[in-house]
Every structure is written in C-alpha cells, then in structure tokens.
Motif scaffolding. Structure first.
Motif, short mmCIF file in Angstrom:
data_model
loop_
_atom_site.label_atom_id
_atom_site.label_comp_id
_atom_site.label_asym_id
_atom_site.label_seq_id
_atom_site.Cartn_x
_atom_site.Cartn_y
_atom_site.Cartn_z
N LEU A 176 -56.33 -22.54 47.03
CA LEU A 176 -55.10 -21.85 47.42
C LEU A 176 -53.89 -22.37 46.64
N SER B 83 -54.19 -13.10 46.72
CA SER B 83 -55.35 -13.03 47.63
C SER B 83 -56.58 -12.51 46.90
N GLU C 205 -59.13 -12.09 56.93
CA GLU C 205 -58.77 -12.54 55.57
C GLU C 205 -58.99 -11.40 54.57
N GLY D 129 -56.02 -9.14 54.44
CA GLY D 129 -54.71 -9.76 54.21
C GLY D 129 -53.88 -9.93 55.48
N TRP E 229 -51.79 -11.90 58.20
CA TRP E 229 -50.95 -13.08 58.03
C TRP E 229 -50.89 -13.85 59.34
N SER F 46 -54.81 -17.63 54.88
CA SER F 46 -54.72 -17.84 53.43
C SER F 46 -53.69 -16.90 52.78
N TYR F 47 -53.57 -15.70 53.29
CA TYR F 47 -52.59 -14.74 52.74
C TYR F 47 -51.18 -15.31 52.87
N LEU G 136 -57.56 -4.87 49.06
CA LEU G 136 -58.13 -6.21 49.19
C LEU G 136 -59.52 -6.13 49.81
#
Ligand SMILES: [Ca+2]
Ligand SMILES: [Ca+2]
Length: 561
Positions: A319, A369, A389, A392, A394, A358-359, A447
């Motif tokens: 990341l 991403s 994930e 995406g 958050w 992770s986003y 994504l």
C-alpha cells in the motif's frame, strides 16, 4: 468558408500521404510502430545484475486458492432483519464464484457472542443465532464443496467471552472445575502487556489475565483439559461439520511464560501439536495464523506446523509503495520474504477487518486500488481479499472498527445499498452510487472487473500460483518488473508506480530458467501479439516489448514458445 475549404484539402492530402507512408511520422502516438526490438542481449549494453531465477518448491491446494474474507453481519441479509447471515452468503455464491472468481472463504467468527464482531465466544460448537442455525451452516458448507470451493472459519481460542459459562463458573466459584481453565492470581501483578495495556482484570481475590480486554479472559493452556476441549472442538468442525481449516486468531498470544506474553516457545510447541492433530483429522486442512508481527517472527510459526501466516509487513509495504509512487521498498521486502519462508507459504492481502480499508489508505484512488490489486494477484503466496475491497469501499478505524466493517454495497440504494430489505444493522458508509456491485459489474474497467480479470488470469496460469519469481531489470526505476515461470511457460509483469506514462521501457534478465529460443509475446489485456523475444543460452534477454506503459498501469505479457 474559403479558408475552411482550403484546410479541408490540405488535411486530406496530408492524410493520404501519411496513409501511403504507413503513418510512420504521424504525431499521434497510438499509430506509432513499436520501436525496433533488441532481440538478444546487446553486447554494447552493460546489463546490470538482476535477481537469479528462484528454485521451484512444493505447493499445496491453498497456493492455487483466492480467499475472500467475510464479516457475516455485513455481507448480505437474507431475511430482512438488517443483519447479514449464513443464508445470505449462500445466496451470493454466484457472485463470489462466477463474478469475482474467489475459490475459498474465510468467515469471521460465527459462534455465539455478546459482541457485534464475535471475537469473544460463548459457545465454540454453536452458530450465532443472529447468523442462522447449524443446519444453515452445514448447507453452506455442502454447497461450497459441491462448487469446488473451500471454507475456513475464525478460531478464536486465546480467550473466551467473560460471558462464557466456563468463565462465569470459574470467576464465581473458586472450587469450579473450570477455575484452572483461566489464569487467576492474587495479589495482582504489576506488569503490563507488550503494548503497555493492562492485562490483569477483576477484583481481589479474583484477578484474572486477559491480554486484550476484561471481557476477553485468556484461556489457560497449561491446563490439559483446556487443550483437550479445544482439540475436540477442532475435530468437531473438521470432521462433523466439514470445514476446511481455521484462521487462528491472536495466535502469538496463546501461552504466557510469566512476563513474556508473546511468541513464547510454549506457544510454538502448542501449535505444532495442534496442527499435527488437525492433519490427522483431515490431512489437507489448512491453518492460517494471525501473528501481527515482523516476517522473521511469523516464519517461526510456519516452521512449527502452521500452514500460512498473514504477511502484515508485506501488506503495508504494498500500500505504501503504491501511495508513494515507488516500488523500491516493495522490491526489498519481497526479496526478504522469498528468502525467509518455505516456497510461497505466506498469505498475502492488502487490508483486513482490523485496519483502515485499503482504498482509504491509498488516498481514495481507484488507479491506486487497481495497481495494488494487480500486485496482490500476480505475486506468489495465497491472496486474501477483504469483502468490499473489490468495489473500493472506504472507511477508517478512527470512529470505531464498525466503520471498516459496514454493510457491503450490492446496489446504489441510498439507505440499504441492497444489503437488506429492512434497516441495516449499521448505516451505509456512502459512495454507494458508484461503489456497488451491480454498477461495477456492468463497467468493463471497474475495480470489480479488474479484480475479476486478474483472478481469472491467476487461476488460468499456474505461473502465478506455483511458478518461480524473479525480479527483472527495467530501464525505469518507477517500473517493477518480474518474471513468473512454471514448466517452461512464463509471464512478465510490469507495474508502473509513477503518475507519468513511461515510453518504451527496456526489460531484461541475464539469466532465467527458460530454454534458449524464440518466444511469442502476448499482451494479456489487449490480447494482441507483440514482437517475438529471443532468449540466449542462459535464458537471458533484453527487449522493448511495449511502446508505453500508462501511469499506475500494469502490463502482463505471456511468454510462450
Ligand atoms: Ca438476517
Ligand atoms: Ca493467552
């Protein structure tokens, strides 16, 4: 009008000229031909040392798996009570298997528990009534197996809930048979836990040890009856219910040796015994340890019978590298990991239920991403995807862990996101207009479809799951190139970490495991064949296969004779 007419004719003549010349001087970069490839290492070019080819090693079913981590409460609600449930997972198996391509599930705790998250169990052999019944769970296991999928459950055995009947009995009755199932002392010791937390709870004379919280009293693994109970429980889940293994919660905290509370020799010895018993119940069952620690520590567990450990440092490094637009730290972390672990025996991921999504960590960037997913799904190890994930979602821990565990967005609906027909147990976090499964399924470059495409690529090419890993030389420090090779077939992966397009990168290796010869080069994404590449007698090569690599873009080139 006259001027426009004149321009028209000038343009037409230029266009004709360009077409008849093959367009080689057109400024439009799209129609520019590929640069002349250098078919074999050019003696006038000094090739810097690149990593030597890795040796092949043993792999297992989980090396070919793509795991998906599910928080049951937030995945999908089948009955409208606003709480995700086991039947909800069953209803969404087509999504998991066909749309995304996951092959295995990890369910966060499914046992009864007073907390919303379940990491404090009150009955190890039952199903949380919020989530359904044991029959529902058995049906889920059966359906997963009939689809060729696997299922792993969270095994939270370092501690129980303080509401567990064992602890209630032990705390309230000094003569209870469960008294030595926990760690009671009097007077209260003064030492704290490894992050400075208070670990002694309760009141005199019943001070007790709980590494995480007073509501999570640690079980005492120096008591044989505890070991026997937990062993019998694991046998029950493996042989009677049919799960395929366990994610071992808080694995490094199991057995304390006085003030040494983490990663003790007794803990490692316990896991060795536990996993041996497990394999005698079901020889291909898997254990995945949660050891939040450095790679050097995690590998000790792998060397003591645990199959996989979550590579926390690697996750953070991926990341950070993406966010900081530089692959350098990732290169050295991966080199360290490959030297340390048995061949490919580690679990890779970007973030889990205990970390900011992770986003969010990557600055709420879809381009970031996609790059992180492209790294995760082309590396060795066993990838785990945290639910949400892939679209995406958050969320940060700042306001509480609930914010990283919110209901999955199935649709763009403002109040339910298609998660329930009732009122969701926790509010929809937002952005569900575009960050939802239904919308992203329809967009080729979403994504979700990037994840699906990468997973399909991984599953159809054993180079990714079982193949060796070798870092390649690349003419730009912003590009990370590596070769994955299995039985004479190879894939070159090149990630551009920068926010700029890079033209005609040179990619090279002094030596590979591939035999000498001419190889076809196919761009996986476009499906088109590029110039062939010639490998010398060492399998070495130097070529410029692509005209450009876009910012944060990943190129996947299949190399076959
Ligand atoms: Ca429900
Ligand atoms: Ca413990």
């Amino acid at each position: 009008m006259m001027k426009n007419q004149k321009l028209f004719w000038v343009n037409l003549i230029i266009s004709f000229f360009l077409i008849s010349c093959g367009g080689s001087d057109v400024s439009d970069p799209v129609s520019k031909p590929y640069p002349t490839p250098t078919p074999e290492p050019n003696p006038s070019v000094t090739i810097p040392e690149t990593e030597s080819p890795q040796a092949q090693g043993a792999t297992y079913w989980w090396n070919e798996a793509v795991f998906y981590e599910i928080f049951v409460r937030s995945f999908y609600d089948s009955d409208g009570d606003g709480i995700g449930d086991i039947n909800g997972i069953r209803e969404k198996l087509d999504y998991l298997q066909n749309d995304l391509g996951a092959t295995a599930l990890w369910l966060m705790p499914i046992n009864p528990s007073p907390s919303y998250h379940g990491y404090d169990v009150t009955d190890y052999k039952a199903i949380n009534p919020d989530y359904g019944t044991m029959q529902d769970f058995r049906s889920l296991v059966q359906e997963l197996h009939s689809r060729g999928m696997k299922i792993v459950i969270d095994y939270v055995i370092n501690h129980t809930s303080d509401q567990h009947p064992w602890f209630q009995s032990a705390y309230n009755d000094k003569k209870s048979t469960y008294r030595d199932w926990y760690i009671f002392v009097n007077p209260k010791p003064t030492y704290t836990g490894s992050w400075g937390q208070g670990v002694w709870h309760g009141e005199a004379p019943n001070y007790y040890y709980g590494v995480f919280s007073y509501v999570m009293p640690d079980l005492n693994y120096n008591t044989q009856a505890v070991k026997d109970e937990i062993k019998e429980t694991s046998t029950y889940w493996l042989t009677e219910v049919g799960v395929d293994g366990f994610r071992l919660d808080a694995a490094k905290h199991l057995i304390e040796e006085g003030e040494i509370q983490d990663n003790t020799d007794a803990t490692l010895t316990y896991w060795k015994e536990f996993t041996a018993n497990m394999k005698s119940d079901k020889n291909d069952a898997i254990t995945i340890a949660e050891v939040i620690d450095g790679s050097q520590v995690i590998v000790k567990y792998i060397n003591n019978g645990i199959d996989l450990g979550f590579e926390f440092d690697l996750a953070g490094t991926i990341l950070n590298a993406v966010k900081k637009n530089s692959p350098q730290a990732l290169k050295s972390k991966l080199a360290e990991i490959r030297d340390l672990y048995p061949y490919h025996q580690y679990a890779t991921f970007l973030s889990n239920h205990d970390q900011d999504r992770s986003y969010e960590t990557m600055g709420k960037s879809i381009a970031n991403s996609k790059l992180a997913a492209s790294i995760l799904l082309t590396l060795p190890g066993t990838p785990f995807i945290y639910y949400g994930e892939e679209i995406g979602m958050w969320g940060t821990k700042a306001g509480g862990d609930e914010y990283i565990r919110t209901p999955l967005h199935w649709t763009s609906d403002a109040t339910t996101a298609g998660f329930t027909t009732g009122t969701p147990w926790w509010s929809i976090i937002g952005d569900q207009e575009t960050k939802n499964v239904a919308t992203q399924k329809e967009e080729d470059t979403s994504l979700l479809n990037t994840y699906a495409q990468l997973i399909a690529l991984r599953k159809s090419h054993p180079q990714f799951t079982k193949g060796t890993f070798q870092t390649l030389g690349v003419s730009s420090a912003s590009i990370y190139g590596y070769l994955r090779e299995f039985k004479g077939k190879a894939v070159i992966v090149a990630h551009n970490f920068s926010n700029n397009e890079i033209s005609s990168p040179k990619i090279y290796a002094k030596k590979t495991n591939l035999p000498e010869g001419t190889y076809k080069v196919k761009d996986f994404i476009s499906g088109s064949y590029l110039e062939n590449v010639k490998l010398n007698e060492d399998g070495g090569f130097l070529f410029q296969p692509i005209e450009r690599i876009g910012k944060k873009e990943t190129k996947v080139l299949l190399i076959e004779q």
